[in-house]
Design a protein around this motif. Structure first.
Motif, short mmCIF file in Angstrom:
data_model
loop_
_atom_site.label_atom_id
_atom_site.label_comp_id
_atom_site.label_asym_id
_atom_site.label_seq_id
_atom_site.Cartn_x
_atom_site.Cartn_y
_atom_site.Cartn_z
N LEU A 171 42.48 44.00 28.50
CA LEU A 171 41.89 43.37 27.32
C LEU A 171 41.16 42.07 27.64
O LEU A 171 40.56 41.47 26.76
CB LEU A 171 42.97 43.11 26.27
N THR A 172 41.24 41.66 28.89
CA THR A 172 40.67 40.39 29.36
C THR A 172 41.08 39.22 28.47
O THR A 172 40.24 38.47 27.97
CB THR A 172 39.13 40.45 29.51
N ILE A 173 42.40 39.12 28.26
CA ILE A 173 42.95 37.98 27.53
C ILE A 173 44.12 37.41 28.32
O ILE A 173 44.63 38.05 29.24
CB ILE A 173 43.39 38.35 26.09
N ASN A 174 44.53 36.23 27.94
CA ASN A 174 45.60 35.52 28.64
C ASN A 174 46.92 36.29 28.57
O ASN A 174 47.31 36.74 27.48
CB ASN A 174 45.75 34.14 28.00
N PRO A 175 47.62 36.44 29.68
CA PRO A 175 48.92 37.13 29.68
C PRO A 175 49.94 36.49 28.72
O PRO A 175 50.78 37.19 28.16
CB PRO A 175 49.41 37.01 31.13
#
Length: 125
Positions: free
Chosen positions: A45-49
């Motif tokens: 999702l190319t978001i912060n873990p």
């Protein structure tokens, strides 16, 4: 699998929680099925873990998933008693919202139309 609106005012973790709950309740995600790891989903999702972790924590608090240390997160088998309790709680919350909407001037016809529209959307997914 996930449609996130990055421009929405709703936080990304809340969008994730809602989508996961939808996938679980519609049985797209089956009981005891392993969820993608935090790192894997964050990359997809190319978001912060940390955002994924927050969503998973919220889902666990709400009883939709459970975690096994070193193994990951899994879909929680919802017992029938628990399901009835959740439905009862949701109905109470819904009643409060309906009363508030009526108080603010929303008509019964508008509420019925919203229910019909929402049901149609559910059927389209």
């Amino acid at each position: 699998m996930f449609d996130l609106d990055l421009r929405s005012r709703k936080p990304i973790y809340e969008q994730l929680v809602e989508k996961m709950k939808e996938l679980i309740t519609t049985e797209v995600l089956k009981t005891d099925e392993q969820l993608p790891s935090v790192r894997t989903l964050a990359q997809e999702l190319t978001i912060n873990p940390n955002t994924i972790q927050k969503a998973y924590r919220e889902l666990e608090v709400q009883g939709f998933i459970y975690s096994l240390k070193g193994k990951g997160s899994f879909v929680n088998p919802i017992a029938k008693g628990t399901e009835k309790e959740k439905i009862s709680e949701l109905m109470q919350e819904l009643e409060k919202l309906v009363l508030e909407a009526l108080y603010l001037g929303v008509t019964v016809e508008e509420l019925k139309a919203l229910i019909i529209e929402t049901d149609a959307k559910k059927g389209a997914n």
